[in-house]
Design an enzyme around this catalytic site. Structure first.
Site, PDB file in Angstrom:
ATOM      1  N   HIS A  19      27.715  45.626  44.053  1.00 27.33           N
ATOM      2  CA  HIS A  19      28.241  46.475  42.974  1.00 27.33           C
ATOM      3  C   HIS A  19      29.221  47.519  43.550  1.00 27.33           C
ATOM      4  CE1 HIS A  19      24.118  45.697  40.928  1.00 27.33           C
ATOM      5  NE2 HIS A  19      25.011  45.050  40.206  1.00 27.33           N
ATOM      6  N   LYS A  43      13.938  45.834  28.707  1.00 24.37           N
ATOM      7  CA  LYS A  43      14.126  45.021  29.924  1.00 24.37           C
ATOM      8  C   LYS A  43      13.150  45.421  31.027  1.00 24.37           C
ATOM      9  CE  LYS A  43      18.762  43.044  30.346  1.00 24.37           C
ATOM     10  NZ  LYS A  43      19.959  43.008  31.220  1.00 24.37           N
ATOM     11  N   ARG A  92      30.150  36.462  41.136  1.00 23.63           N
ATOM     12  CA  ARG A  92      29.732  36.109  42.490  1.00 23.63           C
ATOM     13  C   ARG A  92      29.894  34.623  42.761  1.00 23.63           C
ATOM     14  NH1 ARG A  92      24.060  38.789  41.383  1.00 23.63           N
ATOM     15  NH2 ARG A  92      24.584  37.597  39.536  1.00 23.63           N
ATOM     16  N   SER A 130      20.245  42.280  42.068  1.00 24.95           N
ATOM     17  CA  SER A 130      19.224  43.335  41.986  1.00 24.95           C
ATOM     18  C   SER A 130      17.831  42.715  41.978  1.00 24.95           C
ATOM     19  CB  SER A 130      19.432  44.168  40.719  1.00 24.95           C
ATOM     20  OG  SER A 130      20.680  44.799  40.757  1.00 24.95           O
TER      21      SER A 130
END
Ligand code: PNS
Length: 171
Positions: A19, A43, A92, A130
């Protein structure tokens, strides 16, 4: 030329070096870059939105044209409220493409004035997420070079000492 405001939205739970690489890359391209942290308790994030904003705030404090905020609701509505025209997202691998493509087209449907710009991080971060960062930390693995120290210390504390079942930190 008009003032170009870009928003880099995400969960950032937690932010990692991939990031930060994207932030570094897009910072010269816009007059203002807002890192927008999604506040969504549904979430079940490891870090609250206030914590994520605080961590990222520390990391970008030296960059005058960059700030961090949390947002909820539709991204395009948040962007409108900030006068932003561009969404920045990192790509990515091909596996990211479908999800990102859907989001970009939905955002365009919701507000045709919003453009999505995809940026590619350094290859050494192309496998970084993450979710994996949290898993590796929980199991006691090495995250050197993958997350900044400010993230590593908070992650270690949260996952290995505050979370039942985490690998205890060696004294
Ligand atoms: O880091 P993430 O979890 O991949 O980021 C996803 C994010 C925050 C960019 C996306 O979930 C989002 O924009 N949420 C806000 C709600 C919204 O606008 N949804 C419709 C657009 S597809």
């Amino acid at each position: 030329m008009s003032h170009r405001v870009a928003v880099y939205p995400g969960s950032f739970d937690p932010i990692h070096n991939g990031h930060l690489d994207i932030i570094e890359r897009c910072r010269p391209l816009y007059d203002e870059l807002i890192i927008a942290v999604l506040a969504n308790e549904a979430k079940k994030p490891l870090f609250s939105d206030a914590e994520r904003v605080e961590i990222i705030g520390e990391l970008v404090s030296g960059i005058p044209e960059c700030r961090v905020e949390s947002f909820s609701g539709l991204l395009v509505d948040y962007m409108e409220s900030r006068g932003a025209q561009v969404v920045v997202r990192g790509l990515r691998a091909v596996s990211d493409f479908e999800y990102e493509f859907q989001m970009a087209l939905m955002n365009r449907h919701l507000n045709p004035r919003v453009e999505t710009v995809f940026m590619v991080p350094r290859e050494e971060y192309s496998y970084l997420s993450s979710r994996l960062v949290k898993e590796v930390c929980r199991l006691g693995g090495n995250l050197d070079g993958l997350v900044p120290e400010a993230v590593l210390s908070r992650l270690t504390r949260r996952l290995r000492t505050e979370t039942p079942g985490g690998t205890p930190v060696q004294p």
